[in-house]
Design a protein around this motif. Structure first.
Motif, PDB file in Angstrom:
ATOM      1  N   ASP A   1      -5.332   1.612   5.788  1.00  0.00           N
ATOM      2  CA  ASP A   1      -5.161   2.954   5.119  1.00  0.00           C
ATOM      3  C   ASP A   1      -3.874   3.332   6.007  1.00  0.00           C
ATOM      4  OD1 ASP A   1      -6.379   3.667   7.560  1.00  0.00           O
ATOM      5  OD2 ASP A   1      -7.683   4.851   6.626  1.00  0.00           O
TER       6      ASP A   1
ATOM      7  N   SER B   1     -10.951  -1.179   6.740  1.00  0.00           N
ATOM      8  CA  SER B   1     -10.243  -1.002   5.288  1.00  0.00           C
ATOM      9  C   SER B   1      -8.799  -0.490   5.547  1.00  0.00           C
ATOM     10  CB  SER B   1     -10.895  -0.218   4.450  1.00  0.00           C
ATOM     11  OG  SER B   1     -12.084  -0.867   4.286  1.00  0.00           O
TER      12      SER B   1
ATOM     13  N   TYR C   1      -1.646   8.234  -3.746  1.00  0.00           N
ATOM     14  CA  TYR C   1      -2.844   7.819  -3.046  1.00  0.00           C
ATOM     15  C   TYR C   1      -2.789   6.305  -3.266  1.00  0.00           C
ATOM     16  CZ  TYR C   1      -4.273   7.921  -7.988  1.00  0.00           C
ATOM     17  OH  TYR C   1      -4.230   7.846  -9.153  1.00  0.00           O
ATOM     18  N   ILE C   2      -3.566   5.482  -2.760  1.00  0.00           N
ATOM     19  CA  ILE C   2      -3.738   3.843  -2.603  1.00  0.00           C
ATOM     20  C   ILE C   2      -4.659   3.537  -3.977  1.00  0.00           C
ATOM     21  CG2 ILE C   2      -4.469   1.776  -1.416  1.00  0.00           C
ATOM     22  CD1 ILE C   2      -4.016   3.247   1.085  1.00  0.00           C
TER      23      ILE C   2
ATOM     24  N   TYR D   1     -10.554  -4.670  -1.926  1.00  0.00           N
ATOM     25  CA  TYR D   1      -9.697  -3.600  -0.968  1.00  0.00           C
ATOM     26  C   TYR D   1      -9.439  -4.212   0.427  1.00  0.00           C
ATOM     27  CZ  TYR D   1      -7.756   0.354   1.063  1.00  0.00           C
ATOM     28  OH  TYR D   1      -6.713   1.694   1.428  1.00  0.00           O
TER      29      TYR D   1
ATOM     30  N   HIS E   1      -3.261   9.096   4.545  1.00  0.00           N
ATOM     31  CA  HIS E   1      -3.793   8.853   3.238  1.00  0.00           C
ATOM     32  C   HIS E   1      -5.116   7.894   3.720  1.00  0.00           C
ATOM     33  CE1 HIS E   1      -0.967  10.379   0.306  1.00  0.00           C
ATOM     34  NE2 HIS E   1      -0.001  10.200   1.199  1.00  0.00           N
ATOM     35  N   PRO E   2      -6.127   8.339   4.482  1.00  0.00           N
ATOM     36  CA  PRO E   2      -7.020   7.648   4.893  1.00  0.00           C
ATOM     37  C   PRO E   2      -7.932   7.029   3.704  1.00  0.00           C
ATOM     38  CG  PRO E   2      -7.671  10.026   5.069  1.00  0.00           C
ATOM     39  CD  PRO E   2      -6.265   9.941   4.595  1.00  0.00           C
ATOM     40  N   PHE E   3      -8.449   5.732   4.157  1.00  0.00           N
ATOM     41  CA  PHE E   3      -9.379   5.243   3.017  1.00  0.00           C
ATOM     42  C   PHE E   3     -10.322   5.916   2.591  1.00  0.00           C
ATOM     43  CE2 PHE E   3     -13.240   2.440   2.541  1.00  0.00           C
ATOM     44  CZ  PHE E   3     -12.801   1.518   1.705  1.00  0.00           C
ATOM     45  N   GLU E   4     -10.458   5.810   1.344  1.00  0.00           N
ATOM     46  CA  GLU E   4     -11.413   6.541   0.479  1.00  0.00           C
ATOM     47  C   GLU E   4     -12.481   5.583  -0.583  1.00  0.00           C
ATOM     48  OE1 GLU E   4      -8.743   8.343  -3.025  1.00  0.00           O
ATOM     49  OE2 GLU E   4      -9.361   9.702  -1.262  1.00  0.00           O
TER      50      GLU E   4
ATOM     51  N   LEU F   1       0.870  -1.259   0.089  1.00  0.00           N
ATOM     52  CA  LEU F   1      -0.164   0.014   0.027  1.00  0.00           C
ATOM     53  C   LEU F   1       0.789   1.206   0.047  1.00  0.00           C
ATOM     54  CD1 LEU F   1      -2.803  -0.994   2.656  1.00  0.00           C
ATOM     55  CD2 LEU F   1      -2.946  -1.063   0.095  1.00  0.00           C
TER      56      LEU F   1
END
Lengths: 368, 302, 204
Positions: free
Chosen positions: B231, B229, B171-172, B178, B235-238, B162
């Motif tokens: 992260d 999820s 970004y991821i 995921y 870079h938080p999960f989106e 990641l």
């Protein structure tokens, strides 16, 4: 032009099945093929379907070949899906291939061996010239094979018995009170795999995959320099001990092809140098498969001993990818709808292209 | 709801699988529920549809279904995709079960690649079809290695992957399947659902069962379970979002499919969840292309 | 272990095994998914002496020739053992470590929880599931459950537990991913407690 979004539905599926049936039948002016014709005249297709389908039933295999329009992996799948619903009554005693009523037996290791070289029904020395008389209408006259003048020795000596007095060949080992063999049809693959699990996986494995692996080994990718010590084809009795009787009775015969590949093993601290074996066994007459299986089995034995790691010696690689029902399903499932995934990919790639364009523009600006 | 058909003469056992196979699968389900996110091996059987067509999900459904259930089957979110129709028909035939397209009415929902938009409830079971149960498989091909990683909770490889994505793209760059962490212990593949659906996995009132037939694994997320999820703080999960609304029902917060209309770039976006979209339209919601022929197709008998 | 069965003594099981075991399994699955919720198995057939209806239903639904069973010593050689052997055909064991399931009817004299199989690191599912028959699933001292399957918290008041039992269950939870899982039965009723459940003892 405008696209019409097609939604699936019961009507579409039903109609597809009708069309498939029409295609299977072909020109109705031509007589429909009977399953007994397949069983008798496409017998090697039947043998392969029985072997990889793990179900010894010539009529069932012939039906599967017919229903699958001659597509053997499809026929194997049909056989497996039927087999899995059958109740099991128990396990037979181990088959004694040494007691085989031999129709074919050859050894490439010796010019002559006890029992002799028996060619039997083989393509080996045919000239591959299309026989147009087979295409002519009507029955092709067949000259029957000649009867041998002397009765064949029975039981015919095995390669193990030939070597027995010299201890040159790794012996047959029989473990008393051994646990029931691993059964891939009841439990999932586990690693490291025992030889029982491996041989079962290879026996069910795709002939083409094993052939290519065996070939790769011969060409140097994990070579074991195998020699074909023995191939035998013939009928073996199946014995079973019913609970209510308590003693073994014969319940039928199986046609089997058995192959023993041997190659030199340099020995270790506790073992003298000797010939080690690779083993191949199939239902029916599947010689290419039995030989490939024996070579791959031999190659995997090196891997178990911690030696080299060519593809054919990699247990996980070989065993996880040898089953054509699994492989065919997973490869072909890519034709099922993936538009949710594709929409996600589209979004990502559009975003990446925007980023790329911005970076390119920024670099161009910086350069000017 | 479609009433169940009359019981036909059976050549196969109820729900196709023999009783011993069902017991084996049921035992695996109980262990999977007891160890959330852990992939329990099971003796997957050959099914009458190919591997890849949902054999894991079908075996799970066959092991739990009874004649009192109401069964829904979706593929890509839709009830009318060919394979969903085919599987639904299979269970209507072999399990004498009533079928439905209405999410709220179903007791068992079998799915491939989506979680329905409408929230699930207690008493419902969501059965996922899983092609590859191992979240680490893309990073490590060997089962012997990945099984050890789960055993010793060594998930560094996943975080490195990641992180590399963040380094390369900012970004991821992951879209479906995921990776998720279950109760801060097991790394789990949510199956190839879009990450849009990941937030529905955690604290869901329904039981989530995952079946991988070819890979011979069953795993589960019990109701009200913590699912994270993966992260990074910076870079938080989106999840996916769209600028467009559903062309048919005007929904602004559902997962959309892109439908190509011609060769010159014309397209429309419609809800992937066909039942969600139909119910909204029935309730009077309309999008900019509400009259499009796609809307009429949900009335096609399935 | 393989004494001949006297079939005259064997009581019937599910009149429709397919339907009966499916219905029981759905309750047991719900129980394992929502720890502490109590379900009714009153529709199951009578079980033989020594076993409550719910205990018998769980055995019929989950035991077979592939599961090694540890039977409570008080059941061994009796009608309950004969019934289970006839209807399920499981191999029996006296070694708690070898058991896929343990059927416990006298918890006070049973081996400690930790004596059963906790699974291994790579395959924690290979652990024992303990089916424990109690006098009642209610009315005992209350503990509070939290964890997967439980929205906020769930009270549970199993009756007839020996002293120190909850401490053993707590210790079992502490070792997660290792651990046994519990199915509690009493009369017609069933509830479950997977190893993932945290237990708070009142007054702790």
């Amino acid at each position: 032009m405008a696209y019409v979004a097609v939604k699936g539905g019961e009507r579409a599926i039903t109609n597809a099945h009708r069309w498939l049936a029409e295609d299977r039948r072909g020109d109705v002016a031509i007589p429909e093929i009977e399953t007994d014709q397949i069983r008798e005249q496409l017998s090697l297709s039947v043998d392969r379907v029985m072997s990889e389908g793990s179900c010894y039933d010539r009529d069932l295999a012939a039906l599967a070949v017919k229903q699958a329009r001659g597509d053997l992996p499809e026929a194997i799948f049909l056989t497996r899906a039927y087999r899995t619903t059958l109740p099991r009554f128990g396990a037979s005693l181990p088959l004694e291939t040494g007691q085989m009523a031999v129709r074919r037996r050859i050894s490439a290791a010796f010019k002559d061996i006890p029992g002799g070289q028996v060619l039997g029904p083989t393509f080996d020395y045919t000239h591959r010239l299309l026989d147009f008389t087979l295409a002519a209408n009507g029955e092709t006259p067949v000259e029957g094979a000649l009867e041998a003048e002397e009765a064949q020795a029975y039981p015919m000596a095995t390669i193990a018995s030939v070597f027995a007095h010299e201890d040159l060949l790794e012996p047959d080992t029989q473990t008393d009170g051994a646990p029931a063999p691993f059964d891939l049809t009841r439990e999932p693959m586990a690693f490291p795999a025992g030889r029982d699990q491996r041989l079962q996986a290879l026996a069910r494995g795709d002939e083409g995959f094993l052939l290519s692996l065996a070939y790769s080994s011969q060409r140097g990718w994990g070579s074991t320099h195998p020699l074909c010590a023995e191939i035998r084809l013939g009928e073996v009795a199946v014995e079973f001990i019913p609970d209510e009787l308590g003693f073994a009775i014969e319940i039928g015969d199986l046609t089997l092809t058995e192959c023993q590949m041997i190659s030199t093993y340099g020995g270790g601290v506790d073992t003298a140098p000797q010939f080690a074996r690779g083993y191949g066994l199939t239902f029916g007459h599947c010689e290419r498969k039995a030989m490939s299986m024996a070579i791959v089995d031999r190659a995997l034995r090196d891997a178990a001993a911690g030696e080299a790691s060519a593809p054919c010696q990699d247990e996980e690689f070989v065993l996880y990818h040898s089953d054509n029902v699994e492989a065919s399903g997973f490869v072909q499932h890519l034709k099922l709808p993936h538009y949710v995934d594709f929409q996600a990919d589209l979004q990502l790639i559009r975003r990446q292209r925007r980023d790329y364009a911005e970076r390119a523009a920024a670099m161009k600006e910086a350069a000017e | 709801m479609t009433a169940r058909p009359n019981e036909p003469e059976r050549y196969y056992n109820y729900a196709y699988l023999d009783e011993q196979t069902k017991r084996m699968i049921r035992r695996a389900i109980l262990k999977a529920l007891a160890i959330p996110g852990y992939q329990a091996p099971f003796g997957s059987r050959e099914m009458p549809v190919p591997y890849g067509w949902g054999t894991g999900g079908i075996q799970l459904t066959a092991a739990i279904i009874g004649p009192d259930d109401v069964y829904k089957c979706i593929d890509q979110g839709a009830d009318d995709t060919t394979n969903a129709v085919s599987i639904r028909r299979f269970f209507a035939q072999v399990a004498d079960v009533a079928t439905t397209e209405e999410t709220a009415e179903a007791t068992i929902i079998q799915t491939r690649h989506r979680i329905p938009e409408k929230g699930l409830t207690e008493g419902q079971v969501l059965v996922f079809q899983v092609p590859q149960p191992e979240p680490l498989r893309g990073l490590e091909a060997r089962e012997t290695e990945t099984r050890a990683m789960h055993a010793y909770e060594e998930y560094g490889l996943q975080y490195v992957s990641l992180y590399e994505s963040v380094a390369a793209h900012g970004y991821i760059a992951s879209t479906v399947g995921y990776p998720t962490m279950i109760e801060e212990r097991y790394l789990m593949s949510p199956s190839p659902i879009p990450k849009f659906d990941n937030p529905k996995l955690g604290q869901n009132p329904a039981i989530l069962l995952f079946g991988a037939g070819r890979e011979k694994r069953i795993y589960a997320v019990p109701p009200y379970t913590n699912v994270r999820s993966l992260d990074f703080e910076d870079h938080p999960f989106e999840t996916q979002t769209w600028e467009e609304d559903c062309a048919l029902c005007g929904a602004q917060e559902s997962y959309l499919d892109e439908v190509v209309l011609d060769d010159s770039g014309e397209r429309m976006f419609v809800c992937s969840d066909s039942n969600f979209c139909a119910e909204r339209r029935a309730a009077g919601h309309a999008g900019p292309m509400a009259g499009h022929q796609l809307a009429a197709l949900d009335k096609e008998p399935a | 272990m393989s004494a001949l069965l006297d079939l005259a003594d064997i009581a019937p099981a599910f009149p429709d095994p397919t339907r009966g075991s499916q219905a029981v399994f759905r309750k047991v699955m719900e129980a394992m998914a929502r720890p502490g919720v109590i379900h009714d198995l009153g529709f199951a057939p009578d079980a033989p002496q020594g076993l409550d209806r719910a205990a018998g239903a769980v055995a019929l639904t989950l035991f077979d020739f592939e599961t090694r069973i540890w039977l409570d010593p008080s059941l061994r050689g009796g009608l309950a053992e004969g019934w289970i052997r006839f209807h399920c055909g499981p191999p029996l064991t006296q070694d708690p470590m070898a058991a896929a399931f343990a059927l416990v009817t006298d918890l006070a004299s049973a081996p400690p929880v930790a004596a059963f199989n906790m699974g291994d690191a790579k395959y924690p599912d290979r652990s024992t599931t303990l089916v424990i028959q109690l006098p009642s699933l209610e009315g005992g001292p209350q503990v509070v459950l939290t964890g997967p399957g439980i929205k906020t918290e769930m009270p549970l008041s199993l009756a007839g537990l020996p002293d120190g039992f909850w401490a053993q269950v707590q210790a079992n939870h502490e070792q997660f991913q290792f651990g046994v899982d519990f199915i509690f039965v009493a009369g017609d009723r069933v509830t479950a407690l997977p190893r993932s459940t945290r237990i708070t003892i009142k007054g702790d």
